[in-house]
Design a protein around this motif. Sequence first.
Motif, mmCIF file in Angstrom:
data_model
loop_
_atom_site.group_PDB
_atom_site.id
_atom_site.type_symbol
_atom_site.label_atom_id
_atom_site.label_comp_id
_atom_site.label_asym_id
_atom_site.label_seq_id
_atom_site.Cartn_x
_atom_site.Cartn_y
_atom_site.Cartn_z
ATOM 1 N N ALA A 75 0.828 -1.212 0.000
ATOM 2 C CA ALA A 75 0.000 0.000 0.000
ATOM 3 C C ALA A 75 0.863 1.264 0.000
ATOM 4 C CB ALA A 75 -0.939 -0.010 1.210
ATOM 5 N N GLY A 76 1.919 1.268 0.810
ATOM 6 C CA GLY A 76 2.767 2.466 0.917
ATOM 7 C C GLY A 76 3.454 2.800 -0.392
ATOM 8 N N LEU A 77 4.013 1.785 -1.045
ATOM 9 C CA LEU A 77 4.690 2.020 -2.327
ATOM 10 C C LEU A 77 3.706 2.542 -3.370
ATOM 11 C CD1 LEU A 77 6.902 -1.183 -2.439
ATOM 12 C CD2 LEU A 77 7.793 1.127 -2.760
ATOM 13 N N PHE A 78 2.548 1.912 -3.426
ATOM 14 C CA PHE A 78 1.566 2.305 -4.460
ATOM 15 C C PHE A 78 1.079 3.728 -4.214
ATOM 16 C CE2 PHE A 78 -2.617 1.488 -6.737
ATOM 17 C CZ PHE A 78 -2.030 1.442 -7.991
ATOM 18 N N CYS A 79 0.813 4.026 -2.955
ATOM 19 C CA CYS A 79 0.331 5.366 -2.591
ATOM 20 C C CYS A 79 1.384 6.430 -2.895
ATOM 21 C CB CYS A 79 -0.021 5.359 -1.096
ATOM 22 S SG CYS A 79 -0.688 6.908 -0.517
ATOM 23 N N ALA A 80 2.637 6.155 -2.506
ATOM 24 C CA ALA A 80 3.710 7.138 -2.698
ATOM 25 C C ALA A 80 3.898 7.418 -4.192
ATOM 26 C CB ALA A 80 5.004 6.614 -2.081
ATOM 27 N N GLY A 81 3.874 6.349 -5.008
ATOM 28 C CA GLY A 81 4.076 6.519 -6.454
ATOM 29 C C GLY A 81 3.002 7.405 -7.075
ATOM 30 N N ILE A 82 1.758 7.136 -6.732
ATOM 31 C CA ILE A 82 0.660 7.921 -7.332
ATOM 32 C C ILE A 82 0.731 9.373 -6.853
ATOM 33 C CG2 ILE A 82 -1.851 8.179 -7.546
ATOM 34 C CD1 ILE A 82 -2.079 5.162 -7.010
ATOM 35 N N ALA A 83 0.950 9.553 -5.551
ATOM 36 C CA ALA A 83 0.991 10.925 -5.013
ATOM 37 C C ALA A 83 2.149 11.702 -5.635
ATOM 38 C CB ALA A 83 1.116 10.883 -3.489
ATOM 39 N N GLY A 84 3.309 11.027 -5.783
ATOM 40 C CA GLY A 84 4.468 11.686 -6.406
ATOM 41 C C GLY A 84 4.146 12.091 -7.835
ATOM 42 N N LEU A 101 3.199 15.858 -5.916
ATOM 43 C CA LEU A 101 3.488 16.111 -4.505
ATOM 44 C C LEU A 101 4.938 15.713 -4.181
ATOM 45 C CD1 LEU A 101 0.343 16.160 -4.483
ATOM 46 C CD2 LEU A 101 0.441 15.090 -2.254
ATOM 47 N N ARG A 102 5.520 16.431 -3.213
ATOM 48 C CA ARG A 102 6.840 16.031 -2.693
ATOM 49 C C ARG A 102 6.562 14.975 -1.625
ATOM 50 N NH1 ARG A 102 8.576 21.249 -0.095
ATOM 51 N NH2 ARG A 102 6.337 21.216 0.160
ATOM 52 N N LEU A 126 8.440 0.160 -7.429
ATOM 53 C CA LEU A 126 9.582 1.079 -7.264
ATOM 54 C C LEU A 126 9.717 1.998 -8.477
ATOM 55 C CD1 LEU A 126 12.198 -1.337 -5.615
ATOM 56 C CD2 LEU A 126 11.160 0.696 -4.554
ATOM 57 N N ALA A 127 9.455 1.460 -9.662
ATOM 58 C CA ALA A 127 9.539 2.287 -10.880
ATOM 59 C C ALA A 127 8.474 3.383 -10.840
ATOM 60 C CB ALA A 127 9.359 1.413 -12.124
ATOM 61 N N GLU A 128 7.292 3.040 -10.333
ATOM 62 C CA GLU A 128 6.217 4.053 -10.224
ATOM 63 C C GLU A 128 6.627 5.132 -9.219
ATOM 64 O OE1 GLU A 128 3.104 4.356 -11.905
ATOM 65 O OE2 GLU A 128 4.094 2.940 -13.250
ATOM 66 N N CYS A 129 7.294 4.742 -8.135
ATOM 67 C CA CYS A 129 7.773 5.743 -7.161
ATOM 68 C C CYS A 129 8.844 6.629 -7.808
ATOM 69 C CB CYS A 129 8.356 5.049 -5.917
ATOM 70 S SG CYS A 129 7.097 4.396 -4.822
ATOM 71 N N ALA A 130 9.760 5.996 -8.538
ATOM 72 C CA ALA A 130 10.824 6.776 -9.196
ATOM 73 C C ALA A 130 10.196 7.771 -10.180
ATOM 74 C CB ALA A 130 11.795 5.840 -9.912
ATOM 75 N N ALA A 131 9.163 7.332 -10.900
ATOM 76 C CA ALA A 131 8.496 8.217 -11.878
ATOM 77 C C ALA A 131 7.850 9.408 -11.171
ATOM 78 C CB ALA A 131 7.450 7.435 -12.668
ATOM 79 N N GLY A 132 7.516 9.217 -9.911
ATOM 80 C CA GLY A 132 6.908 10.303 -9.142
ATOM 81 C C GLY A 132 7.932 11.087 -8.328
#
Length: 407
Positions: free
Chosen positions: A22-31, A35-36, A127-133
């Motif tokens: 959940a944390g990874l998915f949430c962070a990626g979308i928010a990024g 958002l910072r 992780l790639a989605e987080c990096a993209a964000g």
Amino acid sequence: MPDASSSPFSTFDAVVIGAGAAGLFCAGIAGQRGLRVLLLDHGEKVAEKVRISGGGRCNFTNRELDPRAPHKHFLSDNPHFCRSALARHTPADFIGLVQKHRIPFHEKHKGQLFGDHSSDDFIRMLLAECAAGGVTHWQPCTVGGIAANGAGYELQTSRGPVRAGSVVVATGGLSIPKIGATDFGYRVAQQFGLRVVPPRPALVPLTFDGEAWAPFAQLAGLSLPVRIATGEKKERVAFDEDLLFTHRGLSGPAVLQISSYWREGTPIRIDLAPGIDLAAELMQAKARSRRLLANELAQWVPARLAEAWVQQDAAWQRPVNEAGDKALQQLAQRLSNWELVPTGSEGWRKAEVTAGGVDTRELSSQTMESRQPGLYFVGEVVDVTGWLGGYNFQWAWASAHACAQAL
Ligand code: FDA
């Protein structure tokens, strides 16, 4: 005025605590929404539960999920809470992301989707989605304390103090403590006066008293399809799945599913020959056969089970034509309605998930924000528990998505 650049605080729009599903998915979308975002986790490794999930292949969702009837696949003290988030991020939406990342997958039993290769494919995707964000990722990093400061939150972390407008708690449940599960999320909820439904192990093997279990311990490793049920009348829940005998009790999908509904001190009921009218079959066998009852029984249940089962009563240890009608009826009745009271479960060490958690009546079903403004809870830490079969990950994705849209 103090110079902002000399502030000891690292500043973000949102801090996500817990780099699991959940944390990874949430962070990626928010990024990716601009958002910072800071994502932190106390573990050395990211998403350990994703890694071990689905036997290493990650059962990442379930095609049969019906968000209009969430109570069919999810348990919660507040059964309709999960509906909104599940309807706004569906299995098809998540499958779209998996396809975008070219991860091959296949359908197994009852709508369950698994990766063809390894769970690592899904971790790389997240992780790639987080990096993209442009997500900032601190790991390992512990949080010593969280304080509301009016405009947002201040966190003391092992990598220094942090200021953020919002805090997302995605620290999961209590199962499998050896890979990093903690009660952090429940403590944060309690710190801010939010209720927590008492957590209990779910999707967990059930255990039985040593002596009472002795006749069945020899069956360890045996698996067979059954119908399993618990609860009375309106509360009755049943599953048609495989049962597995273990040295200490029962496991397999049938027992994992029913364990989430089972309450201590109450019985479970198992039909070991589902769909078969055993009483009628045995009476017919009596009319035509002289074989031992155990051998006849082996037509409908595994031979090892038949052999162990007849040991329970001398009246069953004889040729079928010599067995009394009453003995045959009792045998059929006991096999098709085996009622037993588990002593307990294998507990947090073996539970796949935690039932209970942050009380959903404290949260918005639209955003996962709690009554404490700017404080959100997503994933398994919330009192929403899915059936076996990819439903828990779908809840992690859907709740994270709902939250990330609102941050
Ligand atoms: P998750 O547990 O994934 O992540 C929480 C994160 O928070 C972890 O990285 C942890 O280190 C971190 N954390 C905890 N305390 C912290 C603290 N104090 N400070 C900082 N970080 C902290 N589900 C499914 O749908 N399909 C499947 O195939 C499987 N298979 C499966 C197998 C096994 C063996 C288990 C144990 C579980 C499953 N599950 C499953 C369940 C699924 O893994 C689970 O529901 C999700 O991972 C929940 O996602 P979360 O992000 O909420 O928690």
